[in-house]
Design a protein around this motif. Structure first.
Motif, short mmCIF file in Angstrom:
data_model
loop_
_atom_site.label_atom_id
_atom_site.label_comp_id
_atom_site.label_asym_id
_atom_site.label_seq_id
_atom_site.Cartn_x
_atom_site.Cartn_y
_atom_site.Cartn_z
N ALA A 1 6.37 -1.77 -1.93
CA ALA A 1 5.68 -0.51 -1.66
C ALA A 1 5.84 0.46 -2.82
CB ALA A 1 6.21 0.11 -0.36
N LEU A 2 7.02 0.49 -3.43
CA LEU A 2 7.27 1.38 -4.56
C LEU A 2 6.54 0.92 -5.82
CD1 LEU A 2 11.06 2.06 -4.01
CD2 LEU A 2 9.16 3.64 -3.59
N SER A 3 6.17 -0.36 -5.89
CA SER A 3 5.50 -0.88 -7.09
C SER A 3 3.98 -0.72 -7.05
CB SER A 3 5.86 -2.35 -7.30
OG SER A 3 5.24 -3.17 -6.33
N LEU A 4 3.44 -0.30 -5.91
CA LEU A 4 1.99 -0.09 -5.83
C LEU A 4 1.58 1.10 -6.70
CD1 LEU A 4 1.25 -0.58 -2.02
CD2 LEU A 4 0.77 -2.17 -3.89
N ALA A 5 0.37 1.03 -7.20
CA ALA A 5 -0.17 2.12 -8.02
C ALA A 5 -0.29 3.38 -7.16
CB ALA A 5 -1.52 1.73 -8.59
N PRO A 6 -0.07 4.54 -7.75
CA PRO A 6 -0.23 5.79 -7.00
C PRO A 6 -1.63 5.88 -6.39
CG PRO A 6 0.77 6.22 -9.13
CD PRO A 6 0.35 4.79 -9.12
N GLY A 7 -1.67 6.23 -5.11
CA GLY A 7 -2.95 6.36 -4.43
C GLY A 7 -3.53 5.05 -3.89
N GLN A 8 -2.87 3.93 -4.18
CA GLN A 8 -3.37 2.64 -3.69
C GLN A 8 -3.25 2.58 -2.17
OE1 GLN A 8 -1.85 -0.78 -5.65
NE2 GLN A 8 -3.06 -2.20 -4.46
N ASP A 9 -4.24 2.03 -1.53
CA ASP A 9 -4.28 1.93 -0.07
C ASP A 9 -3.30 0.85 0.40
OD1 ASP A 9 -4.90 1.52 2.62
OD2 ASP A 9 -7.06 1.71 2.31
N GLN A 10 -2.17 1.29 0.99
CA GLN A 10 -1.15 0.35 1.46
C GLN A 10 -1.69 -0.54 2.57
OE1 GLN A 10 2.34 2.46 2.67
NE2 GLN A 10 3.07 2.71 0.59
N ARG A 11 -2.48 0.04 3.45
CA ARG A 11 -3.03 -0.73 4.57
C ARG A 11 -3.89 -1.88 4.05
NH1 ARG A 11 -3.30 -0.58 9.67
NH2 ARG A 11 -5.01 -1.41 10.87
N GLN A 12 -4.76 -1.58 3.12
CA GLN A 12 -5.64 -2.61 2.55
C GLN A 12 -4.81 -3.70 1.87
OE1 GLN A 12 -8.12 -1.27 -0.67
NE2 GLN A 12 -9.64 -2.87 -0.30
N ALA A 13 -3.78 -3.28 1.12
CA ALA A 13 -2.94 -4.26 0.44
C ALA A 13 -2.19 -5.13 1.44
CB ALA A 13 -1.95 -3.54 -0.49
N LEU A 14 -1.62 -4.54 2.48
CA LEU A 14 -0.91 -5.32 3.50
C LEU A 14 -1.84 -6.31 4.19
CD1 LEU A 14 1.43 -2.68 5.15
CD2 LEU A 14 2.14 -4.71 3.91
#
Length: 93
Positions: free
Chosen positions: A37-50
């Motif tokens: 989670a900390l390595s995702l780009a700022p503003g990246q949609d966590q829900r979409q990534a999960l």
């Protein structure tokens, strides 16, 4: 991916690697998921990534699958904070 790196949804390849570790514990998966989670780009949609990672790697009964599913439900619940902080944020705009 042969270069050992991930992609936009899993930049460090952490999720992919967690599914390759035999006998991984839920605690280890939780630590990996936090790092992810900390390595995702700022503003990246966590829900979409999960959702994308679950579709790609999700294995029933694996501790990482369980945690990512829990993460999806907590992302869905995220919203305005209650109490005075929630009201103060709206009033101060």
């Amino acid at each position: 991916m042969s270069n050992g790196k991930g992609d936009a949804m899993d930049p460090k390849g952490l999720i992919r690697e967690s599914y390759r570790i035999e006998g991984i514990s839920e605690a280890e998966c939780r630590s990996i998921l936090m790092d992810w989670a900390l390595s995702l780009a700022p503003g990246q949609d966590q829900r979409q990534a999960l959702e994308a990672l679950l579709a790609l790697y999700g294995v029933e009964g694996h501790p990482m699958t369980k945690l990512m599913q829990e993460g999806l439900s907590s992302v869905a619940r995220a919203g305005r904070r209650g109490g005075w902080r929630g009201r103060r944020g709206a009033a101060g705009r």
